[in-house]
Every structure is written in C-alpha cells, then in structure tokens.
Design a protein around this motif. Structure first.
Motif, PDB file in Angstrom:
ATOM      1  N   HIS A 589       0.811  -1.234   0.000  1.00  0.00           N
ATOM      2  CA  HIS A 589       0.000   0.000   0.000  1.00  0.00           C
ATOM      3  C   HIS A 589       0.841   1.279   0.000  1.00  0.00           C
ATOM      4  O   HIS A 589       0.284   2.374   0.075  1.00  0.00           O
ATOM      5  N   LEU A 590       2.149   1.186  -0.066  1.00  0.00           N
ATOM      6  CA  LEU A 590       2.980   2.387  -0.003  1.00  0.00           C
ATOM      7  C   LEU A 590       2.704   3.310  -1.192  1.00  0.00           C
ATOM      8  O   LEU A 590       2.673   4.534  -1.044  1.00  0.00           O
ATOM      9  N   CYS A 591       2.500   2.739  -2.363  1.00  0.00           N
ATOM     10  CA  CYS A 591       2.228   3.552  -3.557  1.00  0.00           C
ATOM     11  C   CYS A 591       0.959   4.372  -3.386  1.00  0.00           C
ATOM     12  O   CYS A 591       0.872   5.520  -3.828  1.00  0.00           O
ATOM     13  N   ILE A 592      -0.044   3.791  -2.714  1.00  0.00           N
ATOM     14  CA  ILE A 592      -1.311   4.495  -2.505  1.00  0.00           C
ATOM     15  C   ILE A 592      -1.099   5.701  -1.601  1.00  0.00           C
ATOM     16  O   ILE A 592      -1.652   6.780  -1.835  1.00  0.00           O
ATOM     17  N   SER A 593      -0.268   5.560  -0.599  1.00  0.00           N
ATOM     18  CA  SER A 593      -0.053   6.642   0.369  1.00  0.00           C
ATOM     19  C   SER A 593       0.722   7.811  -0.216  1.00  0.00           C
ATOM     20  O   SER A 593       0.584   8.941   0.249  1.00  0.00           O
ATOM     21  N   VAL A 594       1.557   7.561  -1.248  1.00  0.00           N
ATOM     22  CA  VAL A 594       2.378   8.650  -1.796  1.00  0.00           C
ATOM     23  C   VAL A 594       1.765   9.289  -3.039  1.00  0.00           C
ATOM     24  O   VAL A 594       2.251  10.334  -3.489  1.00  0.00           O
TER      25      VAL A 594
END
Length: 650
Positions: A589-594
């Motif tokens: 989910h890191l891509c979603i947060s950035v």
C-alpha cells in the motif's frame, strides 16, 4: 535502427557557443545508424516545415531534437512527428540552450557538454516505445463551492447556459456573510433585498432543475482532472426535509432546548431546532444535534410530534451521508472571514460585553438580529458615545500585514447608520490609514467628516490603543496622550481566508499565497483561474473584496469555464503514466499513500495495487517509492534513465 539528430542553431543563441560541425563529427561514435541535420529556428513555421519534410524523407526510427527547453516546444515537435507519420513518443529533446549555451562561457566546454547530452539522448531514445494517447469526452457539469454572492451568481449563470450545477454550502442557508447585513456600502442598499432575487431564482426560478443545492455540506475528496473530476461531498444531517417542510415553525415553538445562536455570533440564544434567521432561504429550520436533549441521552420527540405535515418531515435519526458527483470544472467561492480580534491584547474583545467586532455589530443593526435593529448596550441602555477602531490586526507584521481594503468603507457606513438611529450620539474613529477608493465610497466618508458629532483620530500602532472599563463599568478608549469614554466599541478586523481554506487547498491541489488566500494563475491577467486547470476562483477566497468585485469574479470564472468546457469536446489523455506488475506487487500500500492524484487503488481480491491511467499524471512518485520495483513509469523507465546516464558519461 535509424536515429535522426536535429540540431537547432536558434539564431546565435546556440550556434555562438556550440559547434554544429563538432556534433556532426562526433555522431559516428554514437550507437545505431545516426544522421545529423541543422535547422535554424526549428520552432518557427519555416523551421517546422523543414523538420517535417526531413522526417518524411528520412523516415527515422527514433528522433533526437537538440534545441531549447522541452517546456517551451516539446509539444510543438511532437506535433511535427505526428504530421510526418511517426509516433510522437519516439522523440527525445535535449536542452542545449538554457542548460548549456546560456550558462557555459567557454565554447569548447559548451560543445563537449552538448555532445555528451546528445549522446545520452541517443542511448535513451533507442529504448523508448511508441505510446498512444487516449481520448475522453469531457463532462460539462460544474461544481460550485460556496453559496455566497459570487457562488450563487456563478451557479445561476451556468444554469442559464444549460449546464448542470452542483452548488454546495457548508451552512444551512444561502447568501453567505452579506445576507446577514441590513445595508451595504456605498449606496446603503438592503442586502437581503438585493440577494433575494438570486436566492429565489436558485430555489424556484426557471433553472432550479439544473442546480442541485446541497446545504450543510463540504467537499471531502476529489480525483481526476480537468473535464473529468470525481467529487465526493459529505452532507451533514439537517434533520428536516427541505422538500416537505413548509416553514411553519411549529417544531421550533415546542423545542425545550436552548443554545447559542451562531448566526448572530453567539450574541443571543436559539432553540436546538430553529431557523437561522427570519426570512432565511431555504425557508426551513435545522437541528443542532449537540444542543438537542437526545444528545445527552434524552428521548425528546417534541419537534417531530408537533409537525402538522406528518412524521417524515422531521427525521431525528438522519445520519451523515456522502454523495459522489462527476463534474468537469470547479468554481471555488468560499469567501472569507474576520481576523480574531481577541488575539490583540488590550482591546477587550471577548472579555468586555460592549466590545463588538464588525460582524456582531452588523447583526445588531439588522432587523432580524438579536436586538431587532436597536442599538443598545449589553445592559439595554441607549449608547451616548461609540468608538470605531479601524485596522484591527491589519498592516501589522505581528498579525496581518496587508490592508483589507473594505473596512474603512463599512466603518463609515456604521457612522451613517448610527447617526440615523442615534442622532445625539458621538462617534470617534480611531484609524491607522484611510482607504475609500472608487466613485461612490467618498460620500459616506464625507458624511462622517462633516458630521459635528463624528471625529477622526489617527494612531500609529494598535498596541497604543487600550479599551478598559472605569469604576462605573463604562468603557474608556485610551490612545497615546488621549482618553475618551465609549458606551460601545466596534472593532474592524482584517479580512482573512475562510475557515477550512487550508484543507480545501490540499483537496484541490491549488496553491495558496503567503496570506493563505487561494493563489491566482496570474494576479493581473488571469485572476479568476487557479494554478490547476479546471479549478477557478470567485470572490473573496482569493483576496478581500466587496460584493461588486466578488460578483464580477464569479462571472469571470463562468466565462472561462464556458469557453473551454463545451459539451461534446474531446480531450486527450497523456499516456505517460505508471503501471503495476501484478507478479511483483507485495500489497504494501505504499504507492497508494504517496500518490498525490489518488490514482492508485487496491484490489483486495488479488492483493495488488492498480493504477487508473486516466487519473495518473506520470509524476513517478510511486515508481521510486515501490520497495519491490513492481511499478514502471511509461516513457521514464529505469532502463531508459540509466541508458541516458550511461551515454552522458561515455
């Protein structure tokens, strides 16, 4: 692979520092089969024709253009490739003007740098792939945020042009701040009378079906881009049906709960379920949940049972809802508010009962206000003297550094209204500067200057003024070398951005200026456009202004929108976006947060992220953030970037 290198002399801008001959001599050392051609002013009409003719004749597999900044003419040269029958994404630009010729004094060094940069572009362009733009039909509907004068004018104008409009307003009523005023400067026109036709047309005119009014609401999420925005709007419960309520007030009469009246800035009380004010539009009460007896565990149903139209008009169980709307453009008309005068020590705001800010005094003057338009002290007495303090917080580095521009005008309006209601009252203006621009404002100023009961006193620093009670409780205004009694003190604070402007700025991705107002694209020639395409500004959300200017800004935003957002128009979506490799995605989910554009969602069933190509702007943030290297940025792949670096270092 055949690669064409096109070198722009740009007059003498490039040719004086970079040797075209040296570039030609270096070309055989580049990989693949390359050729070099020079064009003088390749961006000119003649240069573009020469460029296109060469492309048609040579039919290269890839193209490198050594010229100026891609920001200036990359789109121009891509168009030339398209005209020549070549995919426009098989071109790489090299900025040898700004980045090399203009900043390198030694021609030998400049030439060497240019050859390295062109070699890097050749290495990179070999790996570029043909991409195709997607076409998307625009949505001509519009979202207007704020139902003050500017927002209402904009919404009606859109509806008259045949557009569907979603008008959201965080309060339960239309009209913004001015609807709370009795009179407007400079002509002393009745504010509710002036605004009522606008409000009536919104609710009952020829175009109400085109305007969806959502009160007590706010924008909570926005995705997409110009022509295709997706807006999520949160609507707080009113607990009274706008469609069924007839405004009889029977529910108000029986309500046992009392709370402060925020519409009158807490200068009087109201029932938990009540109208915002007499004559409000929409003409329906609303329930303040925190003030209702039910919020403290009670089971009161008095309002619901008293309604003569049945049990379904008042809905005590109504909950917050979120609705989604697709729109093509947004008009921000959120207005402004007053600086908190209690932050200035010594003036007594919030501590002394007869010290009011200008909005509180506006409500006192209004026939729908807490005193029915009667000017009186907190003790109920008729004031014999009034002090009006200008520039409260304005022109002050410790508070607000700018001049709000409208405060002096409404201060002299107050002077006129006070003298008309209290003929024998004395009025003292404490001012730092005086601002009365325009062809009408000077009338009120002259009336004050010529009035025997009015006087003007100048001060240099707000800290030199203090308001304190004497032993009898009467207020004393002290300035340097002066002290004067006042039964009522009116403060004219600076105008600052509306509450929530910071949050809305983040949602819209629209920049704010140093004062917190929404930043225009250009303060002189594009004041109604924001820094984001498709988001327009109207009214005091961009700076303090009067109603006339706010209305004009509202119409300007309408003009911009109607000129560009035409039904049936097709826009092209840039294919430079990100793509997720499902086999490598770890589901972190890191891509979603950035992602700044909310273009990435998560597929729970398959435990992978998905990129919406329509929403993606190709910024590459998710590519660099992905710890598994599962995301590829089209046209900016790792292989392409590394190859360019390798070519530069050869």
């Amino acid at each position: 692979m055949k690669i064409g290198i096109y070198f722009c002399n740009c007059g003498s801008n490039i040719a004086d520092k970079i040797s075209y001959t040296a570039v030609v001599e270096a070309a055989p050392s580049f990989p693949e089969q390359t050729y070099v051609k020079t064009v003088n002013f390749i961006c000119s009409e003649e240069g573009r024709q020469q460029f296109e003719e060469s492309l048609r004749m040579e039919q290269p597999d890839r193209v490198v253009v050594a010229a100026c900044s891609p920001r200036d003419h990359e789109a121009t040269f891509r168009g030339c490739l398209t005209n020549a029958g070549i995919n426009s994404y098989l071109m790489q630009m090299v900025n040898i003007r700004e980045q090399i010729a203009w900043v390198t004094e030694d021609p030998t060094v400049a030439t060497e740098k240019a050859i390295s940069a062109i070699r890097g572009a050749v290495y990179r362009v070999r790996l570029q792939q043909p991409l195709e733009r997607k076409q998307l039909e625009i949505c001509p509907d519009v979202l207007v945020i704020g139902a003050g004068p500017a927002g209402m004018k904009a919404a009606l104008s859109f509806a008259e042009a045949g557009r569907a409009v979603v008008l959201i307003e965080r309060t339960p009523f239309l009209g913004g701040l001015p609807v709370r005023f009795e009179d407007l400067f400079p002509s002393m026109e009745c504010a509710p009378c002036m605004l009522e036709p606008l409000m009536g047309d919104l609710l009952h005119g020829d175009y109400p079906g085109s305007i969806e009014l959502i009160t007590m609401s706010e924008l909570v999420e926005l995705t997409g881009f110009y022509g295709n925005f997706n807006a999520k709007i949160k609507q707080n419960p009113r607990h009274v049906s706008l469609h069924k309520c007839i405004g009889c007030g029977e529910c108000v009469a029986v309500c046992p709960a009392i709370t402060h009246n925020e519409f009158n800035f807490s200068t009087n009380d109201r029932k938990a379920i009540d109208f915002a004010f007499a004559g409000v539009l929409p003409n329906a009460p609303f329930l303040i949940e925190d003030a209702c007896l039910r919020s403290n565990g009670g089971n009161c149903r008095a309002c619901k049972d008293a309604c003569p139209l049945g049990q379904d008009v008042v809905n005590l169980e109504e909950a917050e809802t979120v609705v989604e709307r697709k729109i093509g453009a947004i008009v921000v008309a959120t207005g402004a508010r007053l600086y908190d005068a209690s932050r200035i020590d010594g003036l007594g705001m919030g501590r002394l009962p007869d010290v009011y800010d200008s909005l509180q005094f506006e409500r006192m003057l209004s026939s729908t206000g807490p005193t029915g338009g009667v000017i009186k002290t907190a003790a109920g007495l008729v004031p014999a003297s009034v002090a009006i303090i200008h520039c409260v917080g304005s022109l002050d580095e410790d508070h607000v550094p700018y001049c709000s521009g409208i405060c002096c005008q409404y201060a002299f309006k107050f002077n006129h209204l006070i003298t008309s209601k209290l003929m024998n009252a004395t009025i003292t203006h404490y001012h730092r500067e005086l601002v009365v621009p325009g062809k009408e404002a000077f009338h009120l100023f002259n009336n004050a200057v010529k009035d025997d009961n009015s006087c003007l006193k100048r001060y240099s620093d707000i800290n030199d003024l203090t308001v304190t009670p004497d032993e009898k409780g009467r207020l004393i205004v002290r300035a340097k070398g002066d002290a004067a009694p006042a039964d009522i003190v009116i403060l004219c604070p600076a105008v600052i951005p509306a509450e929530g402007a910071d949050k809305l700025s983040v949602l819209l991705d629209v920049a704010r200026d140093s004062s917190g107002f929404f930043r225009e694209l250009h303060g002189r020639i594009d004041a109604a456009q924001s820094t984001i395409k498709g988001v327009y500004l109207a009214g005091a959300c961009q700076e303090p202004m009067d109603i006339r200017t706010a209305m004009l800004e509202g119409m300007a935003s309408v003009g911009y929108t109607l000129a560009a957002l035409q039904p049936g128009r097709i826009i092209e979506i840039e294919p430079i976006n990100a793509e997720v490799d499902d086999t490598r995605c770890a589901g972190c989910h890191l891509c979603i947060s950035v992602c700044s554009y909310r273009a990435i969602s998560f597929d729970i069933e398959h435990n992978v992220s998905n990129v919406n190509a329509v929403l993606c702007h190709g910024c590459g943030t998710c590519v660099t953030a992905c710890p598994a290297g599962a995301i590829t940025g089209h046209h900016f792949t790792n292989e392409q970037i590394i190859a360019e670096m390798e070519g530069n270092l050869k």
